[in-house]
Design an enzyme around this catalytic site. Structure first.
Site, PDB file in Angstrom:
ATOM      1  N   ARG A 171     -15.246 -19.356  15.275  1.00 57.79           N
ATOM      2  CA  ARG A 171     -13.823 -19.673  15.369  1.00 57.79           C
ATOM      3  C   ARG A 171     -12.945 -18.435  15.190  1.00 57.79           C
ATOM      4  O   ARG A 171     -11.746 -18.495  15.450  1.00 57.79           O
ATOM      5  CB  ARG A 171     -13.454 -20.706  14.296  1.00 57.79           C
ATOM      6  CG  ARG A 171     -14.117 -22.054  14.465  1.00 57.79           C
ATOM      7  CD  ARG A 171     -13.446 -23.112  13.607  1.00 57.79           C
ATOM      8  NE  ARG A 171     -13.620 -22.861  12.191  1.00 57.79           N
ATOM      9  CZ  ARG A 171     -14.546 -23.453  11.441  1.00 57.79           C
ATOM     10  NH1 ARG A 171     -15.381 -24.304  11.982  1.00 57.79           N
ATOM     11  NH2 ARG A 171     -14.631 -23.202  10.161  1.00 57.79           N
ATOM     12  N   ARG A 175     -10.971  -8.661  18.473  1.00 57.10           N
ATOM     13  CA  ARG A 175     -10.083  -8.185  19.537  1.00 57.10           C
ATOM     14  C   ARG A 175     -10.189  -6.679  19.727  1.00 57.10           C
ATOM     15  O   ARG A 175     -10.346  -5.938  18.759  1.00 57.10           O
ATOM     16  CB  ARG A 175      -8.633  -8.555  19.214  1.00 57.10           C
ATOM     17  CG  ARG A 175      -8.385 -10.056  19.141  1.00 57.10           C
ATOM     18  CD  ARG A 175      -6.965 -10.346  18.719  1.00 57.10           C
ATOM     19  NE  ARG A 175      -6.703 -11.781  18.634  1.00 57.10           N
ATOM     20  CZ  ARG A 175      -5.822 -12.329  17.823  1.00 57.10           C
ATOM     21  NH1 ARG A 175      -5.087 -11.564  17.035  1.00 57.10           N
ATOM     22  NH2 ARG A 175      -5.658 -13.629  17.799  1.00 57.10           N
ATOM     23  N   ARG A 247     -15.791 -28.067  -0.765  1.00 54.81           N
ATOM     24  CA  ARG A 247     -15.180 -27.009  -1.562  1.00 54.81           C
ATOM     25  C   ARG A 247     -13.755 -27.437  -1.898  1.00 54.81           C
ATOM     26  O   ARG A 247     -13.091 -28.116  -1.101  1.00 54.81           O
ATOM     27  CB  ARG A 247     -15.142 -25.684  -0.805  1.00 54.81           C
ATOM     28  CG  ARG A 247     -16.494 -25.138  -0.416  1.00 54.81           C
ATOM     29  CD  ARG A 247     -17.302 -24.687  -1.607  1.00 54.81           C
ATOM     30  NE  ARG A 247     -16.786 -23.441  -2.174  1.00 54.81           N
ATOM     31  CZ  ARG A 247     -17.294 -22.863  -3.256  1.00 54.81           C
ATOM     32  NH1 ARG A 247     -18.312 -23.424  -3.899  1.00 54.81           N
ATOM     33  NH2 ARG A 247     -16.779 -21.730  -3.709  1.00 54.81           N
ATOM     34  N   ARG A 277      -7.331 -15.373  -1.636  1.00 50.85           N
ATOM     35  CA  ARG A 277      -6.100 -14.959  -0.969  1.00 50.85           C
ATOM     36  C   ARG A 277      -4.887 -15.296  -1.823  1.00 50.85           C
ATOM     37  O   ARG A 277      -4.960 -16.106  -2.753  1.00 50.85           O
ATOM     38  CB  ARG A 277      -5.954 -15.624   0.406  1.00 50.85           C
ATOM     39  CG  ARG A 277      -5.760 -17.130   0.386  1.00 50.85           C
ATOM     40  CD  ARG A 277      -5.639 -17.678   1.802  1.00 50.85           C
ATOM     41  NE  ARG A 277      -5.507 -19.141   1.807  1.00 50.85           N
ATOM     42  CZ  ARG A 277      -5.399 -19.885   2.895  1.00 50.85           C
ATOM     43  NH1 ARG A 277      -5.399 -19.298   4.082  1.00 50.85           N
ATOM     44  NH2 ARG A 277      -5.286 -21.198   2.823  1.00 50.85           N
ATOM     45  N   GLU A 298      -5.196 -18.323  -4.634  1.00 48.60           N
ATOM     46  CA  GLU A 298      -6.204 -19.356  -4.411  1.00 48.60           C
ATOM     47  C   GLU A 298      -7.590 -18.874  -4.814  1.00 48.60           C
ATOM     48  O   GLU A 298      -7.988 -17.764  -4.470  1.00 48.60           O
ATOM     49  CB  GLU A 298      -6.264 -19.759  -2.938  1.00 48.60           C
ATOM     50  CG  GLU A 298      -5.005 -20.404  -2.403  1.00 48.60           C
ATOM     51  CD  GLU A 298      -5.139 -20.780  -0.945  1.00 48.60           C
ATOM     52  OE1 GLU A 298      -6.285 -20.990  -0.485  1.00 48.60           O
ATOM     53  OE2 GLU A 298      -4.111 -20.849  -0.251  1.00 48.60           O
ATOM     54  N   TYR A 346     -13.806 -30.311   9.314  1.00 50.29           N
ATOM     55  CA  TYR A 346     -12.616 -29.485   9.152  1.00 50.29           C
ATOM     56  C   TYR A 346     -11.796 -29.575  10.437  1.00 50.29           C
ATOM     57  O   TYR A 346     -12.303 -29.283  11.528  1.00 50.29           O
ATOM     58  CB  TYR A 346     -12.969 -28.028   8.868  1.00 50.29           C
ATOM     59  CG  TYR A 346     -11.728 -27.185   8.683  1.00 50.29           C
ATOM     60  CD1 TYR A 346     -11.061 -27.177   7.472  1.00 50.29           C
ATOM     61  CD2 TYR A 346     -11.195 -26.455   9.743  1.00 50.29           C
ATOM     62  CE1 TYR A 346      -9.906 -26.437   7.295  1.00 50.29           C
ATOM     63  CE2 TYR A 346     -10.038 -25.716   9.581  1.00 50.29           C
ATOM     64  CZ  TYR A 346      -9.401 -25.708   8.358  1.00 50.29           C
ATOM     65  OH  TYR A 346      -8.243 -24.986   8.196  1.00 50.29           O
ATOM     66  N   ASP A 348      -7.946 -28.680  12.323  1.00 47.87           N
ATOM     67  CA  ASP A 348      -6.597 -28.135  12.318  1.00 47.87           C
ATOM     68  C   ASP A 348      -5.598 -29.271  12.526  1.00 47.87           C
ATOM     69  O   ASP A 348      -5.939 -30.356  13.003  1.00 47.87           O
ATOM     70  CB  ASP A 348      -6.438 -27.091  13.428  1.00 47.87           C
ATOM     71  CG  ASP A 348      -7.147 -25.784  13.086  1.00 47.87           C
ATOM     72  OD1 ASP A 348      -7.278 -25.473  11.892  1.00 47.87           O
ATOM     73  OD2 ASP A 348      -7.572 -25.081  14.028  1.00 47.87           O
TER      74      ASP A 348
END
Length: 383
Positions: A171, A175, A247, A277, A298, A346, A348
């Site tokens: 995912r 680049r 988690r 993060r 977090e 999971y 989005d």
């Protein structure tokens, strides 16, 4: 028909609205004291910063139906998410792009040179990656993998990368340009008034009743003609086959005058830093101005009983248990399972909305045809 919906996140809210628009009575029961689930946003009373209480959520999609749908219920302003990471005392761009490569290797490669250089770094002996680590080594080689993925992945999942499916890394883009926008979808934005305002607007219908701080109990199942379950899949079956693994996240608030990070999200990839993060929430709404700031740090850990489940682990043991629950779900009557928790995947936000719309379509089609309302309306196998 009278429907009972467990959960007032995007899945439950969208399905409830579609059913209500079709003329059905819907009661939404939400165990928390607010709607919008983990997308919940609220104004910090001290700073007036719009805070994403359960971690940052950025809306991005290529689905035109979903984009049109969410814009019916709120104003989305342009927002292009950019992430930084601190590793070894230096700050780099994520996703890994041309600047990240040149920073790490102290080079000045152009796109074609960088592509050839990374091809040399990559482990070409791996034909079919069996896990996250092999996927990373085949894609980018050991140096990039160990700098930006090894430590972060261990902290996020509490597992060695060779225990994690290769699909998790697929995912994430690699680049060979200086483009640093985290997502590449044509539609990207942030709700001006927050996600909670949008979900509240979706639920604002004369045929929808919302009951906050009210868990969907076993006794509620008989109070409705049909249930929509967006809670944990194993909860519906009272954990008869064991608990599915998740988690969870612990949040620590940081307040400061002025700026703290200077960006919306900073990842921390070093293993000796326990958290994964920090989010500086005022940068998620760049059209606003705030003197003071609110940040949330977090830390990821294994979810225990009573914790909020965030990320399904889906390792081999969980997959075996999941198959038993899915078999039970397919044969269940009087209930439809939906959403991230209800299907143990999971998702989005845009996929969540798309699947909720598809689920409502199939429920209404089942009613119109006089047939059985399906218990699983989306393909969950192998996801």
């Amino acid at each position: 028909m009278r429907f009972g919906v467990a959960g007032a996140g995007f899945s439950g809210a969208v399905i409830a609205r579609e059913l209500a628009d079709a003329g059905h009575e819907v009661t939404v029961l939400e165990c928390r004291d607010h709607v919008a689930g983990n997308c919940h946003t609220e104004r910090d009373p001290q700073t007036q910063v719009l805070v994403h209480r359960y971690g940052p959520h950025i809306f991005h999609t290529g689905n035109e139906r979903v984009w049109s749908y969410i814009n019916r219920f709120g104003v989305l302003l342009p927002y292009y998410h950019r992430v930084r990471t601190t590793v070894g005392g230096r700050v780099y761009l994520l996703p890994v792009n041309l600047l990240t490569i040149n920073q790490l290797f102290q080079t000045a490669l152009n796109p074609d040179q960088a592509r050839a250089f990374i091809a040399e770094q990559a482990d070409s002996s791996i034909e079919v990656p069996r896990n996250f680590e092999e996927q990373a080594l085949k894609l980018m080689g050991r140096r990039l993998y160990e700098a930006f993925f090894l430590g972060y992945t261990r902290k996020q999942w509490g597992l060695e990368p060779n225990e994690i499916p290769a699909s998790v890394l697929r995912r994430l883009p690699l680049r060979f340009t200086y483009e640093d926008s985290y997502f590449s979808h044509p539609h990207q934005g942030m709700p001006r008034d927050g996600y909670t305002a949008i979900v509240s607007a979706i639920l604002d219908h004369p045929l929808i009743e919302v009951r906050l701080s009210t868990p969907y109990a076993a006794a509620d199942r008989d109070a409705f003609d049909h249930s929509i379950w967006t809670g944990p899949l194993d909860d519906w079956f009272e954990h008869r086959y064991g608990r599915l693994g998740y988690r969870t996240l612990d949040f620590e608030e940081i307040r400061a005058t002025g700026d703290f990070l200077g960006c919306a999200v900073m990842n921390y990839g070093d293993l000796d830093v326990p958290y994964t993060r920090i989010t500086e929430h005022k940068y998620l709404a760049p059209w606003e101005e705030h003197t003071d700031t609110v940040c949330i740090r977090e830390t990821s850990r294994l979810a225990g009983e009573g914790d909020i489940p965030y990320y399904p682990i889906r390792l081999a043991a969980d997959q075996r248990t999941l198959r038993r629950y899915l078999d039970a779900a397919r044969s269940a009557s009087g209930v439809t399972f939906a959403g991230r928790l209800g299907t143990y995947r999971y998702l989005d936000m845009d996929v969540t909305i798309a699947e909720a719309l598809a689920t409502a379509d199939r429920i209404l089609a089942g009613i119109d045809s006089g047939g059985r309302i399906p218990s699983l309306c989306v393909d969950v196998d192998g996801a």
